[in-house]
Design an enzyme around this catalytic site. Structure first.
Site, short mmCIF file in Angstrom:
data_model
loop_
_atom_site.label_atom_id
_atom_site.label_comp_id
_atom_site.label_asym_id
_atom_site.label_seq_id
_atom_site.Cartn_x
_atom_site.Cartn_y
_atom_site.Cartn_z
NE ARG A 234 40.24 41.86 33.86
CZ ARG A 234 41.32 41.27 34.32
NH1 ARG A 234 41.21 40.09 34.91
NH2 ARG A 234 42.50 41.83 34.22
CD GLU A 263 35.33 41.00 40.76
OE1 GLU A 263 35.35 39.93 40.14
OE2 GLU A 263 36.34 41.73 40.88
CG HIS A 282 39.20 39.28 41.68
ND1 HIS A 282 38.58 40.16 40.84
CD2 HIS A 282 40.40 39.02 41.11
CE1 HIS A 282 39.36 40.44 39.81
NE2 HIS A 282 40.48 39.75 39.95
#
Length: 315
Positions: A234, A263, A282
């Protein structure tokens, strides 16, 4: 039964099928949903699927028919679980679907940094090999993984998979976890020992108050100057500015990150211009096979709920 998916695009941009969900009711999929659109789109839903759309207690009050929320993710911090529980709404997540894919990206980062694949491919395409007086050349130090030490922070399914791959490369394995377990060829240790003795450090811990900013300026200062840091857990586990400062001052060698605190990142994020920092958007979970598995579990979770024995319940 009305089923609404508020942000289906990242899970399925069109290369997979929603047909297995459609058989359970009237299914509407939105690619993306802005915060101000949530209530209007989902107010009549019996079943709701979300990925990163935030569902607060106030929003839940405006959804009187809602009985079940199916997360298209492992993390569940996007929804107020306590408020959902008080309203009798079941929330299920999708655990452990991306284990192999995340571990694969960890070693994609490690091999990119140690073998400098893109650097040398770019050089060849720029005619540097054509003009080289020798049969080969290299533009930076190349490193073998055999005999090096990898430090794994967190030892769930992904951390364990990374461990097994590291062993196959001949690496020594250190693990820092609050829950040590017997594992041949693994040395469980405290955090400081891992920081000081690892050539590669890779984060696989959940985001909790204890792990937020775990990799901060102090932690980075204890790492080897030749160390590589990988984060596929994370974003907030690593302090972006501290990592950028460590890279720019040569405190550590390089980093590979698939997750950031915000993000998509803001253009001012210091990691975007940091030295030797490899960033992917990601994508560790985004392989075709991985997303197909996610959709299969999404349906299995829904069916289990409808059959009266919900699974993977997080609230």
């Amino acid at each position: 039964m009305k089923i609404v998916n508020l942000d289906g695009y990242t899970t399925n941009p069109g290369d997979l099928s929603w047909d297995n969900i459609r058989k359970y009711g009237d299914y509407t999929v939105y690619d993306r949903t802005k915060p101000e659109e949530v209530i209007e789109r989902a107010k009549d839903a019996d079943i709701l699927f979300i990925n990163k759309v935030v569902i607060t207690a106030e929003i839940l009050e405006k959804m009187p028919n809602l009985k079940y929320v199916g997360l298209q993710s492992t993390g569940y911090n996007v929804i107020d679980g306590k408020a959902a529980r008080e309203k009798g709404i079941v929330i299920s997540n999708i655990p452990a679907y991306s284990t192999n894919a995340v571990a694969q990206l960890v070693f994609a980062f490690i091999l990119q940094i140690t073998n400098k694949v893109s650097l040398h491919s770019d050089a060849v395409h720029n005619n540097e090999w054509c003009e080289c007086p020798d049969f080969c050349f290299w533009k930076g130090q190349l490193t073998e993984l055999d005999g090096k030490t990898i430090g794994i922070i967190g030892f769930g399914s992904i951390g364990h998979r990374v461990c097994n791959i590291a062993k196959a490369f001949g690496m020594k394995v250190l693990v820092y976890t609050p829950h040590p377990k017997n594992d041949e060829g693994v040395e469980f240790c405290d955090f400081d020992y891992l920081l000081k003795n690892s050539d590669v450090i890779t984060c696989h811990c959940p985001l909790t108050p204890e792990t937020e900013n775990l990799i901060n300026a102090e932690a980075l200062s204890k790492m080897k100057k030749s160390a590589i840091l990988i984060n596929t857990s994370r974003g907030p586990v690593v302090n972006d500015k501290a990592l950028a400062d460590a890279l720019n001052s040569n405190m550590i060698q390089a980093a590979g990150v698939d997750v950031l605190r915000v993000e998509p990142p803001e253009s001012s994020n210091p990691l975007l211009t940091a030295k030797n920092c490899f960033i992917t958007p990601h994508i560790a979970w985004a392989g075709y096979e991985t997303r197909a598995r996610l959709l299969r579990i999404l349906e299995e979770n829904l069916k289990a709920f409808l059959d009266g024995h919900p699974q993977n319940v997080v609230n």
